[in-house]
Scaffold this active site. Structure first.
Site, PDB file in Angstrom:
ATOM      1  N   ALA A  15       0.889  -1.168   0.000  1.00 55.09           N
ATOM      2  CA  ALA A  15       0.000   0.000   0.000  1.00 55.09           C
ATOM      3  C   ALA A  15       0.929   1.221   0.000  1.00 55.09           C
ATOM      4  O   ALA A  15       2.159   1.069  -0.110  1.00 55.09           O
ATOM      5  CB  ALA A  15      -0.908  -0.039   1.215  1.00 55.09           C
ATOM      6  N   VAL A  16       0.359   2.393   0.174  1.00 58.19           N
ATOM      7  CA  VAL A  16       1.154   3.626   0.034  1.00 58.19           C
ATOM      8  C   VAL A  16       2.429   3.625   0.894  1.00 58.19           C
ATOM      9  O   VAL A  16       3.525   3.924   0.405  1.00 58.19           O
ATOM     10  CB  VAL A  16       0.268   4.841   0.409  1.00 58.19           C
ATOM     11  CG1 VAL A  16       1.058   6.123   0.370  1.00 58.19           C
ATOM     12  CG2 VAL A  16      -0.909   4.915  -0.536  1.00 58.19           C
ATOM     13  N   MET A  17       2.293   3.269   2.168  1.00 58.99           N
ATOM     14  CA  MET A  17       3.457   3.309   3.067  1.00 58.99           C
ATOM     15  C   MET A  17       4.523   2.318   2.624  1.00 58.99           C
ATOM     16  O   MET A  17       5.715   2.635   2.603  1.00 58.99           O
ATOM     17  CB  MET A  17       3.040   3.013   4.513  1.00 58.99           C
ATOM     18  CG  MET A  17       2.200   4.065   5.167  1.00 58.99           C
ATOM     19  SD  MET A  17       3.018   5.654   5.317  1.00 58.99           S
ATOM     20  CE  MET A  17       4.054   5.403   6.763  1.00 58.99           C
ATOM     21  N   SER A 136       6.383   7.141  11.532  1.00 62.06           N
ATOM     22  CA  SER A 136       5.479   8.278  11.350  1.00 62.06           C
ATOM     23  C   SER A 136       5.947   9.169  10.222  1.00 62.06           C
ATOM     24  O   SER A 136       7.148   9.340  10.005  1.00 62.06           O
ATOM     25  CB  SER A 136       5.386   9.102  12.629  1.00 62.06           C
ATOM     26  OG  SER A 136       4.588  10.248  12.362  1.00 62.06           O
ATOM     27  N   GLY A 138       3.557   9.650   7.300  1.00 65.51           N
ATOM     28  CA  GLY A 138       2.693   9.473   6.126  1.00 65.51           C
ATOM     29  C   GLY A 138       3.512   9.132   4.894  1.00 65.51           C
ATOM     30  O   GLY A 138       4.668   8.681   4.986  1.00 65.51           O
ATOM     31  N   LYS A 208       5.125   5.162  19.606  1.00 61.73           N
ATOM     32  CA  LYS A 208       4.369   5.592  18.420  1.00 61.73           C
ATOM     33  C   LYS A 208       2.909   5.903  18.792  1.00 61.73           C
ATOM     34  O   LYS A 208       2.308   6.853  18.289  1.00 61.73           O
ATOM     35  CB  LYS A 208       4.430   4.529  17.310  1.00 61.73           C
ATOM     36  CG  LYS A 208       3.553   4.857  16.090  1.00 61.73           C
ATOM     37  CD  LYS A 208       3.973   6.166  15.430  1.00 61.73           C
ATOM     38  CE  LYS A 208       3.354   6.547  14.119  1.00 61.73           C
ATOM     39  NZ  LYS A 208       1.992   6.477  13.854  1.00 61.73           N
ATOM     40  N   HIS A 211       2.861   9.206  20.351  1.00 61.23           N
ATOM     41  CA  HIS A 211       3.001  10.179  19.258  1.00 61.23           C
ATOM     42  C   HIS A 211       1.617  10.466  18.654  1.00 61.23           C
ATOM     43  O   HIS A 211       1.234  11.613  18.426  1.00 61.23           O
ATOM     44  CB  HIS A 211       3.960   9.643  18.188  1.00 61.23           C
ATOM     45  CG  HIS A 211       3.912  10.401  16.896  1.00 61.23           C
ATOM     46  ND1 HIS A 211       2.882  10.254  15.990  1.00 61.23           N
ATOM     47  CD2 HIS A 211       4.736  11.333  16.375  1.00 61.23           C
ATOM     48  CE1 HIS A 211       3.084  11.066  14.957  1.00 61.23           C
ATOM     49  NE2 HIS A 211       4.209  11.727  15.170  1.00 61.23           N
ATOM     50  N   ASN A 212       0.863   9.427  18.420  1.00 62.70           N
ATOM     51  CA  ASN A 212      -0.445   9.615  17.787  1.00 62.70           C
ATOM     52  C   ASN A 212      -1.454  10.284  18.714  1.00 62.70           C
ATOM     53  O   ASN A 212      -2.246  11.108  18.271  1.00 62.70           O
ATOM     54  CB  ASN A 212      -0.986   8.274  17.282  1.00 62.70           C
ATOM     55  CG  ASN A 212      -0.329   7.874  15.975  1.00 62.70           C
ATOM     56  OD1 ASN A 212       0.812   8.259  15.699  1.00 62.70           O
ATOM     57  ND2 ASN A 212      -1.026   7.115  15.153  1.00 62.70           N
ATOM     58  N   GLU A 215      -0.606  13.695  18.480  1.00 61.63           N
ATOM     59  CA  GLU A 215      -1.055  14.178  17.147  1.00 61.63           C
ATOM     60  C   GLU A 215      -2.538  14.592  17.217  1.00 61.63           C
ATOM     61  O   GLU A 215      -2.930  15.643  16.708  1.00 61.63           O
ATOM     62  CB  GLU A 215      -0.837  13.043  16.144  1.00 61.63           C
ATOM     63  CG  GLU A 215      -1.350  13.282  14.733  1.00 61.63           C
ATOM     64  CD  GLU A 215      -1.145  12.027  13.851  1.00 61.63           C
ATOM     65  OE1 GLU A 215      -0.011  11.541  13.751  1.00 61.63           O
ATOM     66  OE2 GLU A 215      -2.142  11.546  13.270  1.00 61.63           O
ATOM     67  N   ARG A 314     -13.462  14.211  18.521  1.00 61.61           N
ATOM     68  CA  ARG A 314     -13.715  13.547  17.231  1.00 61.61           C
ATOM     69  C   ARG A 314     -15.030  12.769  17.290  1.00 61.61           C
ATOM     70  O   ARG A 314     -15.809  12.776  16.343  1.00 61.61           O
ATOM     71  CB  ARG A 314     -12.567  12.592  16.881  1.00 61.61           C
ATOM     72  CG  ARG A 314     -11.300  13.304  16.479  1.00 61.61           C
ATOM     73  CD  ARG A 314     -10.357  12.345  15.760  1.00 61.61           C
ATOM     74  NE  ARG A 314      -9.048  12.957  15.582  1.00 61.61           N
ATOM     75  CZ  ARG A 314      -8.089  12.455  14.814  1.00 61.61           C
ATOM     76  NH1 ARG A 314      -8.289  11.324  14.163  1.00 61.61           N
ATOM     77  NH2 ARG A 314      -6.923  13.067  14.698  1.00 61.61           N
ATOM     78  N   HIS A 479     -15.644   3.141  51.966  1.00 59.75           N
ATOM     79  CA  HIS A 479     -14.402   2.971  51.214  1.00 59.75           C
ATOM     80  C   HIS A 479     -13.185   3.553  51.938  1.00 59.75           C
ATOM     81  O   HIS A 479     -12.080   3.428  51.438  1.00 59.75           O
ATOM     82  CB  HIS A 479     -14.545   3.616  49.832  1.00 59.75           C
ATOM     83  CG  HIS A 479     -15.575   2.932  48.977  1.00 59.75           C
ATOM     84  ND1 HIS A 479     -15.468   1.605  48.611  1.00 59.75           N
ATOM     85  CD2 HIS A 479     -16.746   3.374  48.453  1.00 59.75           C
ATOM     86  CE1 HIS A 479     -16.530   1.267  47.887  1.00 59.75           C
ATOM     87  NE2 HIS A 479     -17.316   2.313  47.786  1.00 59.75           N
TER      88      HIS A 479
HETATM   89  C1  6PG Z   1       1.701   9.123  11.373  1.00 60.37           C
HETATM   90  C2  6PG Z   1       0.205   9.075  11.609  1.00 60.37           C
HETATM   91  C3  6PG Z   1      -0.414   7.867  11.038  1.00 60.37           C
HETATM   92  C4  6PG Z   1      -1.907   7.743  11.328  1.00 60.37           C
HETATM   93  C5  6PG Z   1      -2.733   8.778  10.667  1.00 60.37           C
HETATM   94  C6  6PG Z   1      -4.233   8.549  10.761  1.00 60.37           C
HETATM   95  O1  6PG Z   1       2.383   9.253  12.374  1.00 60.37           O
HETATM   96  O2  6PG Z   1       2.140   9.069  10.226  1.00 60.37           O
HETATM   97  O3  6PG Z   1      -0.022   9.053  12.982  1.00 60.37           O
HETATM   98  O4  6PG Z   1       0.244   6.761  11.567  1.00 60.37           O
HETATM   99  O5  6PG Z   1      -2.328   6.524  10.889  1.00 60.37           O
HETATM  100  O6  6PG Z   1      -2.429  10.033  11.114  1.00 60.37           O
HETATM  101  O7  6PG Z   1      -4.673   8.416  12.059  1.00 60.37           O
HETATM  102  P1  6PG Z   1      -6.228   8.585  12.397  1.00 60.37           P
HETATM  103  O8  6PG Z   1      -6.989   7.982  11.252  1.00 60.37           O
HETATM  104  O9  6PG Z   1      -6.480   7.867  13.651  1.00 60.37           O
HETATM  105  O10 6PG Z   1      -6.471  10.053  12.460  1.00 60.37           O
END
Ligand code: 6PG
Length: 511
Positions: A15-17, A136, A138, A208, A211-212, A215, A314, A479
């Site tokens: 896939a893309v990654m 990380s 994209g 990671k 990190h997310n 994010e 979200r 308690h």
């Molecule tokens: C990264 C991102 C990546 C993540 C997308 C979508 O570090 O490149 O964290 O791993 O999959 O940002 O995440 P969501 O669909 O949960 O927003």
């Protein structure tokens, strides 16, 4: 036909990654044998890259896993980039059937749950070295330099290190700024790679995940700044784009602020004089890593409330139809256009964003501090912030300040206590409070700004109303409570229904 024992790396999942990471490694001189379950994907991609990718000759297509395994140098190193979850186990099992051996290294580069990585390392230990790495950045990061977060068997890391350092983003040694002068076939030369060995088993995937989580909150804070300025000042998307572009020249300089400025100035393809962002449906998606961070915070009892709030924001946005109905019935204040100075409000929102961001990162790092105790890892926080400086989605100038803070004191209990961050919040908090009150008074939802402020005020309070809460728990459930005038660990109960309400010492620490 792939040559036997010739390829440096195997990569499964185009896939893309996967495609981009394979080309990135090939640009650095590695030969990469690739495999995708649907073989036409492999063939079509190979055909496509032949014409314009200078390193395409180093990509070796394979059509079954035996072929892939046979083509690799030993110890074999296979990167898996498939959907996190059951697919990872399925691929590992197929690899084992295809000839992967005990000393071969199978690296899961997907967004896997760290506990799965811990489990997999154990489960496959007698048959291969299972290793986890967060990636990380994209598509572009995978292609030209990602932030790589490896964790697993230290001996396996020795075999992976040079590859990871090659495909990682690079930052300038002195300034820490990402080096972004790259092109296909011409990777960045020099610089410090955004990768470091993080620890055993699930450490890489855990970092990671954090990190997310960060994010998520970083994005939510930006969205709140956007909506506050849009509503209170009546700024249009292109005017907001200029505000964010300006912010990107200061302390907030980051990838997410930069892309926000770019997104906001984009005209809509259908309505040429209007902006795309105004036509994007306000219902957020998510794949789960932010949620995992929130769940983990709850499990460990760490107050990462702003990170969780970003996930809930979200979820709330996703209730689009319900919100549309509710908007017709539930009343709130009419948003008033801000009557004060426009530039002063813009600056106040910038400060509110910076202060909230500091709190959000304090929460993320507090989570990692706790997790390292739970899992017996030794995380290096200065280095974690450093490997996030380039390549990843949260890359930001700000991260250098975190590296500096943990370099000053590697045992720092909370980022808020570092002199730099303490000073920034002292400078920005009046503006932050003003922005939060404007949001409340005008009925604008700003959960991330508000929860970060609540975290700050809670964390700096020597006394919270949990005294009353403990009394309530004791009242209805016996308690027990500790007392301010008795040593910690001495638990009392009051017999509330009893006449005279006698208090008894229920437990105390054993001597
Ligand atoms: C990264 C991102 C990546 C993540 C997308 C979508 O570090 O490149 O964290 O791993 O999959 O940002 O995440 P969501 O669909 O949960 O927003």
């Amino acid at each position: 036909m792939a040559q036997q024992n010739a390829a440096d790396i195997g990569l499964i999942g185009l896939a893309v990654m996967g495609q981009n990471l394979a080309l990135n490694a090939a640009d650095h001189g590695y030969s990469v044998a690739v495999f995708n379950r649907t073989t036409s994907v492999t063939d079509e991609w190979i055909e496509k890259i032949k014409t314009h990718e200078p390193s395409a000759s180093r990509i070796i297509p394979t059509h079954d896993l035996r072929q892939l395994v046979a083509s690799l140098k030993r110890p074999r190193k296979v990167i898996i980039l498939v959907k996190a979850g059951a697919a990872v186990d399925a691929v590992v099992k197929q690899l084992l059937e295809a000839g992967i051996e005990k000393d071969d290294i199978v690296v899961d580069c997907g967004n896997s749950l760290w506990t799965d990585t811990i489990r997999r390392e154990k489960e496959y230990a007698s048959r291969c070295k299972f290793f986890g790495s967060g990636v990380s950045g994209g598509e572009v990061g995978a292609r030209f330099g990602a932030s790589m977060m490896p964790g697993g068997d230290p001996a396996s890391w020795k075999h992976l290190q040079s590859i990871w350092e090659a495909v990682a983003a690079k930052v300038d040694v002195k300034t820490g700024k990402p080096l972004e002068d790259y092109a296909p076939g011409k990777p960045v030369q020099g610089g410090v790679p955004c990768t470091t060995y993080l620890g055993p088993d699930g450490a890489g995937h855990y970092v990671k995940m954090i990190h997310n989580g960060i994010e998520y909150i970083d994005m939510q804070l930006i969205c709140e700044a956007y909506t506050l300025l849009g509503n209170l000042l009546g700024l249009k998307a292109d005017e907001l784009a200029k505000v964010f572009a300006h912010w990107n020249e200061g302390d907030l300089d980051s990838y997410l602020i930069q892309i926000t400025a770019d997104i906001l100035q984009q005209h809509d393809p259908k309505h040429k004089n209007e902006f795309l962002v105004d036509y994007v449906l306000d219902a957020a998606g998510q794949k789960g890593t932010g949620k995992w961070t929130g769940v983990n915070a709850l499990d460990m009892g760490i107050p990462a409330n702003s990170i969780a709030e970003a996930v809930f924001a979200r979820c709330l946005s996703a209730l689009k139809d319900e919100r549309v109905q509710a908007s017709k019935q539930l009343k709130g204040p009419q948003t008033q256009t801000y009557s004060g100075n426009r530039d002063e409000l813009i600056n106040a929102v910038r400060q509110a964003l910076y202060c909230s961001k500091i709190c959000a990162y304090a929460q993320g790092f507090q989570l990692m501090r706790e997790a390292q105790n739970e899992y017996k890892w030794k995380l290096n926080f200065a280095q974690i912030a450093a490997i996030w400086r380039g390549g990843c989605i949260i890359r930001a100038r700000f991260l250098q300040k975190i590296t500096d803070a943990y370099t000053r004191d590697s045992e720092l209990v909370n980022l808020l206590l570092d002199p730099y961050f303490n000073e920034q919040i002292s400078k920005g908090q009046a503006a932050w409070r003003q922005v939060v009150s404007l949001a409340a008074v005008n009925g604008i939802a700003a959960p991330a700004f508000m929860s970060a402020l609540a975290y700050y005020d809670g964390y700096r309070s020597a006394r919270l109303p949990a005294n009353l809460l403990q009394a309530q728990r004791d009242y209805f459930g016996a308690h027990t409570y500790e007392r301010t005038d008795e040593p910690r660990g001495h638990f009392f109960h009051m017999d509330w229904p009893e006449a005279g309400r006698p208090q008894v010492l229920v437990t105390k620490p054993a001597k």
